[in-house]
Design a protein around this motif. Structure first.
Motif, short mmCIF file in Angstrom:
data_model
loop_
_atom_site.label_atom_id
_atom_site.label_comp_id
_atom_site.label_asym_id
_atom_site.label_seq_id
_atom_site.Cartn_x
_atom_site.Cartn_y
_atom_site.Cartn_z
N ARG A 136 -18.50 -5.77 20.57
CA ARG A 136 -17.71 -5.57 21.80
C ARG A 136 -18.11 -4.27 22.48
N CYS A 137 -18.30 -3.21 21.72
CA CYS A 137 -18.74 -1.94 22.30
C CYS A 137 -20.10 -2.09 22.97
N ALA A 138 -21.00 -2.84 22.36
CA ALA A 138 -22.33 -3.06 22.95
C ALA A 138 -22.21 -3.85 24.25
N ARG A 139 -21.34 -4.87 24.28
CA ARG A 139 -21.13 -5.64 25.50
C ARG A 139 -20.53 -4.76 26.60
N ASP A 140 -19.56 -3.91 26.22
CA ASP A 140 -18.96 -3.00 27.20
C ASP A 140 -20.00 -2.04 27.76
N ALA A 141 -20.90 -1.55 26.91
CA ALA A 141 -21.96 -0.64 27.36
C ALA A 141 -22.90 -1.37 28.33
N ALA A 142 -23.25 -2.61 28.02
CA ALA A 142 -24.12 -3.39 28.91
C ALA A 142 -23.44 -3.63 30.25
N ALA A 143 -22.14 -3.90 30.24
CA ALA A 143 -21.39 -4.09 31.48
C ALA A 143 -21.35 -2.78 32.28
N PRO B 150 -20.20 4.65 18.56
CA PRO B 150 -18.79 4.32 18.37
C PRO B 150 -17.92 5.52 18.78
N PRO B 151 -16.79 5.27 19.42
CA PRO B 151 -15.95 6.37 19.89
C PRO B 151 -15.56 7.36 18.79
N GLU B 152 -15.37 6.87 17.59
CA GLU B 152 -14.99 7.77 16.50
C GLU B 152 -16.19 8.33 15.76
N GLY B 153 -17.39 7.94 16.17
CA GLY B 153 -18.62 8.44 15.57
C GLY B 153 -19.20 7.50 14.54
N GLU B 154 -20.47 7.64 14.29
CA GLU B 154 -21.18 6.77 13.34
C GLU B 154 -20.71 6.96 11.91
N TYR C 224 -17.63 5.02 11.37
CA TYR C 224 -17.94 3.60 11.46
C TYR C 224 -18.57 3.10 10.15
N VAL C 225 -19.47 3.90 9.59
CA VAL C 225 -20.12 3.51 8.34
C VAL C 225 -19.09 3.33 7.22
N ARG C 226 -18.06 4.16 7.24
CA ARG C 226 -17.01 4.05 6.22
C ARG C 226 -16.17 2.79 6.38
N ASN C 227 -16.01 2.33 7.61
CA ASN C 227 -15.18 1.15 7.87
C ASN C 227 -15.85 0.29 8.95
N PRO C 228 -16.96 -0.36 8.60
CA PRO C 228 -17.70 -1.12 9.61
C PRO C 228 -16.95 -2.37 10.08
N ASP C 229 -17.11 -2.67 11.34
CA ASP C 229 -16.51 -3.85 11.95
C ASP C 229 -17.52 -4.40 12.96
N SER C 230 -18.26 -5.41 12.56
CA SER C 230 -19.35 -5.91 13.41
C SER C 230 -18.83 -6.51 14.71
#
Length: 166
Positions: free
Chosen positions: A61-68, A43-47, A50-56
Motif C-alpha cells: 500500500r505504501c508503494a502504491r501511495d508513493a506511485a500515486a 516506511p513511516p516508522e523506519g526500516e 518494519y523489519v521487526r514487524n513486517p507487513d507485506s
C-alpha cells in the motif's frame, strides 16, 4: 541515446521538487537525454521497525501511495507527462541519497535536486556525491509569501488554463 546519459531528478512534491522537475525536464529535452524521475520512500516508522514487524500488504500500500504521489507531481508540474521528453518514472524503497545515486552512476548523467531550505540540502549534499558519479544541480524553491505558497499548493494545472487562454 545511452551514450548521452540521462537526467535524474529527485521528486518529493515540494515546491523545490516541482521546480527541480521542471528544470530537469527542460535539461532532458534540450540535451536529448532521458528524464528519470525518482521518488524514494521508506516506511513511516523506519526500516528497522518494519523489519521487526513486517507487513507485506502494508508495504504494498505504501508503494502504491508513493506511485500515486509521483503521478500527482507530474500532474501538478506539467498537467501530465511532458510530451517533448522521454520520461521514466521510478518509485524506490530506499533513502533518497541511495535511490538517486544509483541511476546517476555515469559521468555523462546529470542529477537534479530541489533545495527546499539551506539546512535540508546541506544535510543531503554530503551523501549524494558518495553515490552519484555525475554533476549535481541544485534548484532552489521559488520564493513566495506563506499565503501564496498555501494557494499554490492547492492549485492544479487546470486552474491556470483560463489564465493562459486569456
Amino acid at each position: 541515446m545511452a551514450a548521452l546519459g540521462q537526467v535524474v531528478v529527485g521528486v518529493s512534491g515540494s515546491l523545490a521538487g516541482l521546480a527541480a522537475l521542471r528544470v530537469a525536464a527542460r535539461a532532458a529535452r534540450d540535451s536529448g537525454r532521458v528524464l528519470v524521475a525518482v521518488l524514494a520512500w521508506e516506511p513511516p516508522e523506519g526500516e528497522v521497525r518494519y523489519v521487526r514487524n513486517p507487513d507485506s500488504a502494508w508495504a504494498a500500500r505504501c508503494a502504491r501511495d508513493a506511485a500515486a504521489r509521483l503521478d500527482r507531481v507530474f500532474e501538478e508540474a506539467f498537467g501530465g507527462t511532458p510530451p517533448e521528453a522521454t520520461v521514466v518514472r521510478r518509485v524506490v524503497r530506499s533513502r533518497p541519497d541511495r535511490a538517486l545515486g544509483r541511476p546517476a552512476a555515469r559521468p555523462e548523467d546529470l542529477l537534479v535536486l530541489g533545495a527546499r531550505t539551506g539546512a535540508r540540502i546541506a544535510a543531503l549534499r554530503p551523501r549524494v556525491p558518495a553515490h552519484a558519479r555525475c554533476p549535481v544541480l541544485t534548484v532552489p524553491a521559488p520564493a513566495f509569501a506563506r499565503r501564496e505558497r498555501r494557494a499554490l499548493r492547492r492549485a492544479m494545472a487546470r486552474d491556470f488554463a483560463d489564465f493562459a487562454a486569456g
